[in-house]
Design an enzyme around this catalytic site. Structure first.
Site, PDB file in Angstrom:
ATOM      1  N   ASP A   1      52.279  51.464  28.843  1.00  0.00           N
ATOM      2  CA  ASP A   1      52.705  50.510  27.811  1.00  0.00           C
ATOM      3  C   ASP A   1      52.459  49.080  28.273  1.00  0.00           C
ATOM      4  O   ASP A   1      53.341  48.418  28.819  1.00  0.00           O
ATOM      5  CB  ASP A   1      54.201  50.742  27.507  1.00  0.00           C
ATOM      6  CG  ASP A   1      54.848  49.563  26.787  1.00  0.00           C
ATOM      7  OD1 ASP A   1      56.057  49.321  27.000  1.00  0.00           O
ATOM      8  OD2 ASP A   1      54.127  48.861  26.040  1.00  0.00           O
TER       9      ASP A   1
ATOM     10  N   LYS B   1      50.615  46.967  26.067  1.00  0.00           N
ATOM     11  CA  LYS B   1      50.488  46.233  24.812  1.00  0.00           C
ATOM     12  C   LYS B   1      49.304  45.250  24.855  1.00  0.00           C
ATOM     13  O   LYS B   1      49.460  44.059  24.610  1.00  0.00           O
ATOM     14  CB  LYS B   1      51.782  45.473  24.500  1.00  0.00           C
ATOM     15  CG  LYS B   1      53.026  46.380  24.374  1.00  0.00           C
ATOM     16  CD  LYS B   1      54.229  45.583  23.937  1.00  0.00           C
ATOM     17  CE  LYS B   1      55.471  46.451  23.785  1.00  0.00           C
ATOM     18  NZ  LYS B   1      56.068  46.879  25.068  1.00  0.00           N
ATOM     19  N   PHE B   2      48.140  45.790  25.145  1.00  0.00           N
ATOM     20  CA  PHE B   2      46.951  44.935  25.252  1.00  0.00           C
ATOM     21  C   PHE B   2      46.762  44.107  23.981  1.00  0.00           C
ATOM     22  O   PHE B   2      46.805  44.638  22.863  1.00  0.00           O
ATOM     23  CB  PHE B   2      45.698  45.784  25.488  1.00  0.00           C
ATOM     24  CG  PHE B   2      45.691  46.527  26.800  1.00  0.00           C
ATOM     25  CD1 PHE B   2      45.315  47.872  26.842  1.00  0.00           C
ATOM     26  CD2 PHE B   2      46.042  45.898  27.987  1.00  0.00           C
ATOM     27  CE1 PHE B   2      45.289  48.574  28.055  1.00  0.00           C
ATOM     28  CE2 PHE B   2      46.028  46.585  29.192  1.00  0.00           C
ATOM     29  CZ  PHE B   2      45.653  47.915  29.225  1.00  0.00           C
TER      30      PHE B   2
ATOM     31  N   ASP C   1      44.259  40.825  23.146  1.00  0.00           N
ATOM     32  CA  ASP C   1      43.291  39.853  23.644  1.00  0.00           C
ATOM     33  C   ASP C   1      42.048  39.935  22.749  1.00  0.00           C
ATOM     34  O   ASP C   1      42.037  40.669  21.755  1.00  0.00           O
ATOM     35  CB  ASP C   1      42.935  40.162  25.114  1.00  0.00           C
ATOM     36  CG  ASP C   1      42.564  38.899  25.886  1.00  0.00           C
ATOM     37  OD1 ASP C   1      43.098  38.712  27.003  1.00  0.00           O
ATOM     38  OD2 ASP C   1      41.763  38.092  25.354  1.00  0.00           O
TER      39      ASP C   1
ATOM     40  N   PRO D   1      38.445  41.210  21.488  1.00  0.00           N
ATOM     41  CA  PRO D   1      38.034  42.620  21.454  1.00  0.00           C
ATOM     42  C   PRO D   1      37.408  43.125  22.751  1.00  0.00           C
ATOM     43  O   PRO D   1      37.779  44.183  23.263  1.00  0.00           O
ATOM     44  CB  PRO D   1      37.031  42.643  20.293  1.00  0.00           C
ATOM     45  CG  PRO D   1      37.519  41.586  19.358  1.00  0.00           C
ATOM     46  CD  PRO D   1      38.051  40.491  20.251  1.00  0.00           C
ATOM     47  N   ASN D   2      36.503  42.344  23.330  1.00  0.00           N
ATOM     48  CA  ASN D   2      35.799  42.804  24.539  1.00  0.00           C
ATOM     49  C   ASN D   2      36.784  43.045  25.674  1.00  0.00           C
ATOM     50  O   ASN D   2      36.720  44.049  26.382  1.00  0.00           O
ATOM     51  CB  ASN D   2      34.771  41.741  24.945  1.00  0.00           C
ATOM     52  CG  ASN D   2      34.018  42.140  26.204  1.00  0.00           C
ATOM     53  OD1 ASN D   2      33.347  43.167  26.237  1.00  0.00           O
ATOM     54  ND2 ASN D   2      34.204  41.358  27.263  1.00  0.00           N
TER      55      ASN D   2
ATOM     56  N   THR E   1      60.794  46.289  18.150  1.00  0.00           N
ATOM     57  CA  THR E   1      62.091  46.785  17.657  1.00  0.00           C
ATOM     58  C   THR E   1      63.234  45.805  17.968  1.00  0.00           C
ATOM     59  O   THR E   1      64.343  45.960  17.465  1.00  0.00           O
ATOM     60  CB  THR E   1      62.412  48.151  18.297  1.00  0.00           C
ATOM     61  OG1 THR E   1      62.243  48.038  19.721  1.00  0.00           O
ATOM     62  CG2 THR E   1      61.479  49.227  17.763  1.00  0.00           C
TER      63      THR E   1
ATOM     64  N   GLY F   1      64.981  54.082  27.134  1.00  0.00           N
ATOM     65  CA  GLY F   1      65.065  53.478  28.467  1.00  0.00           C
ATOM     66  C   GLY F   1      66.483  53.428  28.969  1.00  0.00           C
ATOM     67  O   GLY F   1      67.033  54.402  29.481  1.00  0.00           O
ATOM     68  N   ARG F   2      67.160  52.285  28.720  1.00  0.00           N
ATOM     69  CA  ARG F   2      68.470  52.021  29.344  1.00  0.00           C
ATOM     70  C   ARG F   2      69.543  53.072  29.065  1.00  0.00           C
ATOM     71  O   ARG F   2      70.357  53.349  29.946  1.00  0.00           O
ATOM     72  CB  ARG F   2      68.950  50.627  28.930  1.00  0.00           C
ATOM     73  CG  ARG F   2      68.161  49.513  29.633  1.00  0.00           C
ATOM     74  CD  ARG F   2      68.302  48.174  28.960  1.00  0.00           C
ATOM     75  NE  ARG F   2      67.496  48.130  27.733  1.00  0.00           N
ATOM     76  CZ  ARG F   2      67.370  47.010  27.003  1.00  0.00           C
ATOM     77  NH1 ARG F   2      67.997  45.887  27.357  1.00  0.00           N
ATOM     78  NH2 ARG F   2      66.612  47.005  25.914  1.00  0.00           N
TER      79      ARG F   2
HETATM   80  O1  LIG Z   1      55.797  49.581  23.244  1.00  0.00           O
HETATM   81  C1  LIG Z   1      56.996  49.816  23.632  1.00  0.00           C
HETATM   82  O2  LIG Z   1      57.225  50.749  24.411  1.00  0.00           O
HETATM   83  C2  LIG Z   1      58.087  49.059  22.958  1.00  0.00           C
HETATM   84  C3  LIG Z   1      57.821  48.518  21.700  1.00  0.00           C
HETATM   85  C4  LIG Z   1      58.899  48.007  20.922  1.00  0.00           C
HETATM   86  O3  LIG Z   1      58.732  47.581  19.783  1.00  0.00           O
HETATM   87  N1  LIG Z   1      60.151  48.018  21.474  1.00  0.00           N
HETATM   88  C5  LIG Z   1      60.411  48.481  22.722  1.00  0.00           C
HETATM   89  O4  LIG Z   1      61.575  48.465  23.145  1.00  0.00           O
HETATM   90  N2  LIG Z   1      59.367  48.971  23.488  1.00  0.00           N
HETATM   91  C6  LIG Z   1      59.650  49.432  24.865  1.00  0.00           C
HETATM   92  O5  LIG Z   1      60.509  50.553  24.811  1.00  0.00           O
HETATM   93  C7  LIG Z   1      61.462  50.504  25.864  1.00  0.00           C
HETATM   94  C8  LIG Z   1      62.843  50.486  25.242  1.00  0.00           C
HETATM   95  O6  LIG Z   1      63.776  50.448  26.293  1.00  0.00           O
HETATM   96  P1  LIG Z   1      65.358  50.543  25.995  1.00  0.00           P
HETATM   97  O7  LIG Z   1      65.734  49.462  25.016  1.00  0.00           O
HETATM   98  O8  LIG Z   1      65.958  50.301  27.373  1.00  0.00           O
HETATM   99  O9  LIG Z   1      65.624  51.938  25.453  1.00  0.00           O
HETATM  100  C9  LIG Z   1      61.141  49.277  26.715  1.00  0.00           C
HETATM  101  O10 LIG Z   1      60.371  49.694  27.830  1.00  0.00           O
HETATM  102  C10 LIG Z   1      60.319  48.409  25.763  1.00  0.00           C
HETATM  103  O11 LIG Z   1      59.343  47.648  26.465  1.00  0.00           O
END
Ligand SMILES: O=C(O)c1cc(=O)[nH]c(=O)n1[C@@H]1O[C@H](COP(=O)(O)O)[C@@H](O)[C@H]1O
Length: 233
Positions: free
Chosen positions: A60, A62-63, A65, A67-68, A119, A209-210
């Site tokens: 993850d 999230k590139f 930039d 296109p190349n 999100t 994640g958390r």
């Molecule tokens: O691309 C992602 O993973 C991502 C996109 C997004 O819109 N929201 C988002 O929270 N994430 C990732 O998803 C994970 C969410 O982590 P928690 O909020 O700890 O559950 C993190 O590693 C964020 O970088």
């Protein structure tokens, strides 16, 4: 075997701590997401270490930039053996098409998905960005552009999942972070749902994640979440 729906976001600044959790897991239970923190600290070798353990690894970064540059970054990512990579849909149609084309000749072809609107975004924060559309409409617009560019899916919130499944079709994968079991701390997430609600809404993969990594017992937290969605598996 259907692929695990839970992708654990390994957002740690300590490799030993991350691997201590990974050692308790198995590739049938979950995939693993490596994001900007661990990639910056521990680099491609850490990613390859997880791939070698047999996990679906979502890189993850999230590139976003020209296109190349994104096309070459996607090729570099594919060479790590990862299962999924993401770009930012806001990079535009040509960037996404070049990214897809760049992967066509790779031996390992990861799923290529695009981030729509983070999100963590709520209507207030979103309104400061100056888009013409509303937040949900902007997500739908970026998802359609990603689909039309030939990508495999998008990262969106579970709030948009039902609409995007109808709009983009059942095979267009929806990867939804912002997943919070009942009662767990929202943190900086805005558009959240519980694991079960998100799957009911149409999410294909839950990024968590958390709620797992910061739990007193991360493995048990993952097992509890896994148990709560067993009817969806
Ligand atoms: O691309 C992602 O993973 C991502 C996109 C997004 O819109 N929201 C988002 O929270 N994430 C990732 O998803 C994970 C969410 O982590 P928690 O909020 O700890 O559950 C993190 O590693 C964020 O970088």
């Amino acid at each position: 075997m259907s692929e695990p729906k839970i992708l654990v976001a390994l957002d740690y600044n300590d490799k030993k701590e991350a691997l201590a959790l990974v050692e308790q897991l198995n590739p049938k239970l979950c995939g693993l997401k490596v994001g900007k923190e661990m990639f910056t600290l521990f680099g491609p070798d850490f990613v390859k270490e997880l791939v070698a353990k047999g996990y679906n690894v979502f890189l993850d970064l999230k590139f976003h930039d020209i296109p190349n540059t994104v096309a070459k970054a996607c090729q570099a990512a594919a060479k790590l053996g990862v299962w999924m990579i993401n770009v930012h849909a806001s990079g535009g149609r040509v960037m996404m098409e070049k990214a897809r084309e760049a992967l066509e000749h790779e031996e390992n072809k990861p799923l290529l998905i695009a981030v729509t609107m983070l999100t963590s975004m709520n209507e207030q924060v979103f309104s400061e960005l100056g888009y013409q559309r509303g937040l949900a409409e902007q997500v739908a617009h970026l998802a359609q552009m990603s689909r039309d560019s030939g990508l495999d899916g998008v990262v969106c919130s579970s709030w948009e999942a039902k609409q995007l499944k109808q709009q983009c079709g059942k095979d267009f994968k929806l990867i939804t972070p912002g997943i919070r079991p009942e009662g767990s701390d929202k943190g900086d997430q805005s558009r959240i749902m519980t694991p079960s609600q998100a799957l009911n809404a149409g999410s294909d993969y839950l990024v968590i994640g958390r709620p797992i990594t910061q739990a007193n017992n991360p493995y048990q937290a993952l097992c509890d979440i896994s148990d709560s969605i067993v009817s969806h598996l």
